[in-house]
Design a protein around this motif. Structure first.
Motif, PDB file in Angstrom:
ATOM      1  N   ALA A   1     -13.071   6.481 -21.680  1.00  0.00           N
ATOM      2  CA  ALA A   1     -14.433   7.032 -21.780  1.00  0.00           C
ATOM      3  C   ALA A   1     -14.968   6.943 -23.198  1.00  0.00           C
ATOM      4  O   ALA A   1     -15.431   7.936 -23.761  1.00  0.00           O
ATOM      5  CB  ALA A   1     -14.457   8.478 -21.294  1.00  0.00           C
TER       6      ALA A   1
ATOM      7  N   GLN B   1     -18.675   8.089 -23.497  1.00  0.00           N
ATOM      8  CA  GLN B   1     -18.881   9.544 -23.497  1.00  0.00           C
ATOM      9  C   GLN B   1     -18.691  10.104 -24.904  1.00  0.00           C
ATOM     10  O   GLN B   1     -19.480  10.915 -25.383  1.00  0.00           O
ATOM     11  CB  GLN B   1     -17.883  10.206 -22.542  1.00  0.00           C
ATOM     12  CG  GLN B   1     -18.145   9.947 -21.083  1.00  0.00           C
ATOM     13  CD  GLN B   1     -19.047  10.990 -20.460  1.00  0.00           C
ATOM     14  OE1 GLN B   1     -19.399  11.975 -21.082  1.00  0.00           O
ATOM     15  NE2 GLN B   1     -19.438  10.771 -19.222  1.00  0.00           N
TER      16      GLN B   1
ATOM     17  N   TRP C   1     -22.671  10.609 -27.034  1.00  0.00           N
ATOM     18  CA  TRP C   1     -23.240  11.924 -27.341  1.00  0.00           C
ATOM     19  C   TRP C   1     -23.406  12.116 -28.843  1.00  0.00           C
ATOM     20  O   TRP C   1     -24.396  12.696 -29.302  1.00  0.00           O
ATOM     21  CB  TRP C   1     -22.356  13.026 -26.763  1.00  0.00           C
ATOM     22  CG  TRP C   1     -22.415  13.142 -25.276  1.00  0.00           C
ATOM     23  CD1 TRP C   1     -21.399  12.941 -24.385  1.00  0.00           C
ATOM     24  CD2 TRP C   1     -23.556  13.478 -24.483  1.00  0.00           C
ATOM     25  NE1 TRP C   1     -21.835  13.122 -23.102  1.00  0.00           N
ATOM     26  CE2 TRP C   1     -23.153  13.462 -23.134  1.00  0.00           C
ATOM     27  CE3 TRP C   1     -24.878  13.781 -24.791  1.00  0.00           C
ATOM     28  CZ2 TRP C   1     -24.036  13.748 -22.090  1.00  0.00           C
ATOM     29  CZ3 TRP C   1     -25.758  14.080 -23.754  1.00  0.00           C
ATOM     30  CH2 TRP C   1     -25.332  14.057 -22.423  1.00  0.00           C
TER      31      TRP C   1
ATOM     32  N   ILE D   1     -22.887  19.789 -24.507  1.00  0.00           N
ATOM     33  CA  ILE D   1     -22.049  18.605 -24.725  1.00  0.00           C
ATOM     34  C   ILE D   1     -20.587  19.020 -24.856  1.00  0.00           C
ATOM     35  O   ILE D   1     -19.689  18.402 -24.278  1.00  0.00           O
ATOM     36  CB  ILE D   1     -22.518  17.842 -25.978  1.00  0.00           C
ATOM     37  CG1 ILE D   1     -23.886  17.200 -25.726  1.00  0.00           C
ATOM     38  CG2 ILE D   1     -21.508  16.762 -26.363  1.00  0.00           C
ATOM     39  CD1 ILE D   1     -24.514  16.598 -26.965  1.00  0.00           C
TER      40      ILE D   1
ATOM     41  N   HIS E   1     -19.247  20.032 -21.410  1.00  0.00           N
ATOM     42  CA  HIS E   1     -19.088  18.872 -20.527  1.00  0.00           C
ATOM     43  C   HIS E   1     -17.859  18.046 -20.902  1.00  0.00           C
ATOM     44  O   HIS E   1     -17.056  17.684 -20.036  1.00  0.00           O
ATOM     45  CB  HIS E   1     -20.345  18.005 -20.599  1.00  0.00           C
ATOM     46  CG  HIS E   1     -20.146  16.626 -20.026  1.00  0.00           C
ATOM     47  ND1 HIS E   1     -19.912  16.403 -18.692  1.00  0.00           N
ATOM     48  CD2 HIS E   1     -20.106  15.404 -20.630  1.00  0.00           C
ATOM     49  CE1 HIS E   1     -19.751  15.107 -18.471  1.00  0.00           C
ATOM     50  NE2 HIS E   1     -19.860  14.485 -19.634  1.00  0.00           N
ATOM     51  N   LEU E   2     -17.699  17.746 -22.179  1.00  0.00           N
ATOM     52  CA  LEU E   2     -16.587  16.892 -22.588  1.00  0.00           C
ATOM     53  C   LEU E   2     -15.237  17.570 -22.351  1.00  0.00           C
ATOM     54  O   LEU E   2     -14.267  16.916 -21.940  1.00  0.00           O
ATOM     55  CB  LEU E   2     -16.739  16.504 -24.054  1.00  0.00           C
ATOM     56  CG  LEU E   2     -17.906  15.558 -24.368  1.00  0.00           C
ATOM     57  CD1 LEU E   2     -18.002  15.297 -25.858  1.00  0.00           C
ATOM     58  CD2 LEU E   2     -17.761  14.244 -23.603  1.00  0.00           C
TER      59      LEU E   2
ATOM     60  N   ARG F   1     -14.691  17.404 -18.660  1.00  0.00           N
ATOM     61  CA  ARG F   1     -14.555  15.998 -18.263  1.00  0.00           C
ATOM     62  C   ARG F   1     -13.165  15.442 -18.562  1.00  0.00           C
ATOM     63  O   ARG F   1     -12.580  14.695 -17.764  1.00  0.00           O
ATOM     64  CB  ARG F   1     -15.627  15.179 -18.998  1.00  0.00           C
ATOM     65  CG  ARG F   1     -15.402  13.669 -19.096  1.00  0.00           C
ATOM     66  CD  ARG F   1     -15.470  12.995 -17.746  1.00  0.00           C
ATOM     67  NE  ARG F   1     -15.334  11.559 -17.858  1.00  0.00           N
ATOM     68  CZ  ARG F   1     -14.165  10.919 -18.014  1.00  0.00           C
ATOM     69  NH1 ARG F   1     -13.044  11.614 -18.079  1.00  0.00           N
ATOM     70  NH2 ARG F   1     -14.119   9.615 -18.097  1.00  0.00           N
TER      71      ARG F   1
ATOM     72  N   SER G   1     -15.675  13.731 -30.386  1.00  0.00           N
ATOM     73  CA  SER G   1     -17.130  13.597 -30.357  1.00  0.00           C
ATOM     74  C   SER G   1     -17.785  14.542 -31.355  1.00  0.00           C
ATOM     75  O   SER G   1     -18.754  14.174 -32.028  1.00  0.00           O
ATOM     76  CB  SER G   1     -17.648  13.880 -28.941  1.00  0.00           C
ATOM     77  OG  SER G   1     -19.039  13.660 -28.856  1.00  0.00           O
TER      78      SER G   1
ATOM     79  N   ALA H   1     -25.403   8.629 -12.753  1.00  0.00           N
ATOM     80  CA  ALA H   1     -25.405   9.090 -14.145  1.00  0.00           C
ATOM     81  C   ALA H   1     -26.606   8.558 -14.916  1.00  0.00           C
ATOM     82  O   ALA H   1     -27.090   9.200 -15.857  1.00  0.00           O
ATOM     83  CB  ALA H   1     -24.106   8.666 -14.836  1.00  0.00           C
TER      84      ALA H   1
END
Length: 519
Positions: free
Chosen positions: A15, A18, A22, A92, A95-96, A99, A134, A446
């Motif tokens: 990913a 991702q 971001w 963010i 979500h990460l 995820r 990230s 998405a």
């Protein structure tokens, strides 16, 4: 920790978009805003005038955090980026974290990865490291961008660090809820509920000027005061301590729970379906009621809160020299467009849920019986579109009630309802667009989030970023006019409705002809 580096490499390789995407998105927003402010406030006189406009106003603080050092260009940047920063960085991070931990476990990939010798905490630790990467990249990119735009070096580093610290704190929140919940969907619901409570709590505290900013992570970003002459140290300590405690809690749960399990057990459903669930339409309505009601309640609370703030925000515009009615319409335009975007986001998430059901093979089970593809797809389209419109109606009432309470005039109830419902065609088009993407492939849904994200940028930052008209028109919210600031363009609304119908028919034909991904 056995297996940590191997699992981290898998997370980073599977990913990269991702992790990097971001970070780049946040940096672009900060850099574009910083560049625009350089041109808008080139001298100290303009910055002092900006600061004077905010003296004694609490509504701006409720929306985007307390403003500090507003006579400096960096302080103005922190204030103007407040709303987006308090929205994007926590979500963010949540979500990460989910995820790279719970979602991987849900898909069954973790069973394969842990078939060899792997430490019990290695999967969660590797996933969190990937998520935290990230935040680190966000700090690095943002600091470099601000320094390149001639913002003070120390202030740029502190501001970028504050964004990263807020993101990491909510990454830790996501880690904890991911370990506690049985599946990713429940983790997302619980994580977003935590963020909403934090944001609304901060809004109340800042609007009332209560001195309890130490109690809420959403308040700490402003309290960092990155461009102050003597910035405080305590926000950094609270960020670090809170993140450490949350990560310790996540590690404790991960060490004790079964793989595939969680502290919050799933509620078992009845052994036999209710007698009224006899059609695909009723089945889908029953399956989506939990998520749909959650969206309606959350969005309605936001709508009421911001409707209530409209009066104070319009007073802020009047203090800056604008006419009162103009200020009310400009502020209300932002809030009702956000209502519509929330409705579009709900439709997109429900469409992603439908894709997850297909990937899990459950849609295939439903279609194995005497149910045609066309009937199933028509039912899904009707249910998801209906939820988006229900949410729009509820937020319109919430906005109207907030306006009536804020202005002390029941007549404003109708304004909130009619102005929000004016965006009905745009909401239907957003919902059908997500469904059309799903008809091609569940993974393509998405892409629909790009329309939601760009709509938020246009809604909140189009004027500040001086976006050209063609760029604004990429958001469906702008196609019929920015109601109530502009007049409602009926031909455009009719055109959007017809486009949505045509897109829905095309999606039906595509869905009938493609293979299911599972089942």
């Amino acid at each position: 920790m056995t297996g940590y580096w191997r699992l981290l490499a898998v997370s980073l390789r599977t990913a990269p978009a991702q992790i990097l995407g971001w970070s780049v998105a946040v940096t672009v927003l900060v850099a574009s805003t910083a560049s625009t402010l350089n041109g808008m406030y080139p001298d100290q006189a303009g910055r002092d005038a900006y600061a004077a406009a905010y003296v004694g106003t609490q509504s701006s603080a409720a929306l985007q955090g307390r403003g500090y050092d507003l006579s400096s260009l960096g302080g103005i940047l922190s204030n103007e980026m407040g709303y987006l920063a308090l929205l994007m960085a926590p979500l963010i991070g949540l979500h990460l974290a989910i995820r790279f931990t719970r979602s991987v476990e849900d898909t069954g990939r973790l069973d394969i990865l842990t078939a060899g010798p792997v430490h019990r905490l290695a999967p969660a630790t590797a996933g969190l490291t990937a998520a935290a990467t990230s935040a680190v990249l966000t700090v690095l990119f943002t600091a470099v961008a601000l320094i390149a735009l001639d913002y003070p070096v120390a202030g740029s580093l502190r501001y970028a660090g504050g964004l990263g610290a807020l993101m990491l704190t909510f990454t830790a929140v996501g880690a904890l809820v991911a370990q506690c919940c049985r599946d990713a969907r429940t983790a997302y619901v619980l994580g977003i509920a935590c963020w909403m409570g934090s944001y609304l709590g901060r809004a109340v505290v800042d609007a009332r000027g209560v001195n309890v900013v130490w109690a809420n992570p959403e308040s700490w970003l402003a309290e960092v005061r990155p461009f102050a002459a003597e910035p405080p140290l305590w926000p950094w300590l609270t960020f670090a301590a809170t993140t450490a405690v949350l990560l310790l809690g996540a590690a404790t749960v991960a060490a004790r729970r079964d793989q595939g399990g969680g502290l919050i057990p799933p509620r078992p459903g009845p052994a036999v379906a209710a007698s009224w669930i006899t059609t695909p339409l009723r089945l889908l309505a029953r399956l989506t009621v939990g998520v749909g009601v959650g969206w309606v309640v959350a969005a309605s609370l936001f709508a009421f809160a911001f409707g209530y703030l409209t009066q104070q925000m319009s007073d802020l515009g009047a203090a800056a020299g604008a006419e009162r009615d103009t200020g009310v319409n400009a502020t209300l335009t932002i809030f009702v467009q956000m209502n519509a975007l929330l409705a579009g986001a709900a439709a997109t998430q429900l469409t992603q849920w439908l894709g997850a059901e297909e990937n899990a093979g459950r849609v295939g089970y439903a279609l194995a019986g005497p149910v045609s593809r066309r009937r199933w797809w028509a039912s899904a389209t009707a249910v998801i579109t209906a939820w988006s419109l229900i949410l729009l109606v509820c937020t319109s009432v919430g906005t109207g009630l907030g306006l009536a309470a804020g202005f002390g005039d029941p007549g404003y109830l109708g304004n909130g309802v009619t102005d929000t419902l004016a965006y009905g065609p745009a909401v239907v088009l957003l919902a059908v667009t997500a469904l059309a993407l799903h008809s091609v492939s569940p993974r393509a849904v998405a892409v629909a989030w790009l329309a939601i994200g760009w709509g938020i940028i246009v809604c909140l930052r189009a004027d500040l970023l001086d976006l050209p008209e063609w760029a604004r028109r990429l958001s469906p919210m702008q196609w019929m006019g920015a109601v109530p600031r502009d007049a409602w363009h009926r031909p455009a609304a009719l055109g959007m409705t017809l486009l949505a119908v045509a897109l829905a028919l095309a999606a039906t034909l595509v869905y009938q002809r493609r293979d299911l991904r599972a089942g």
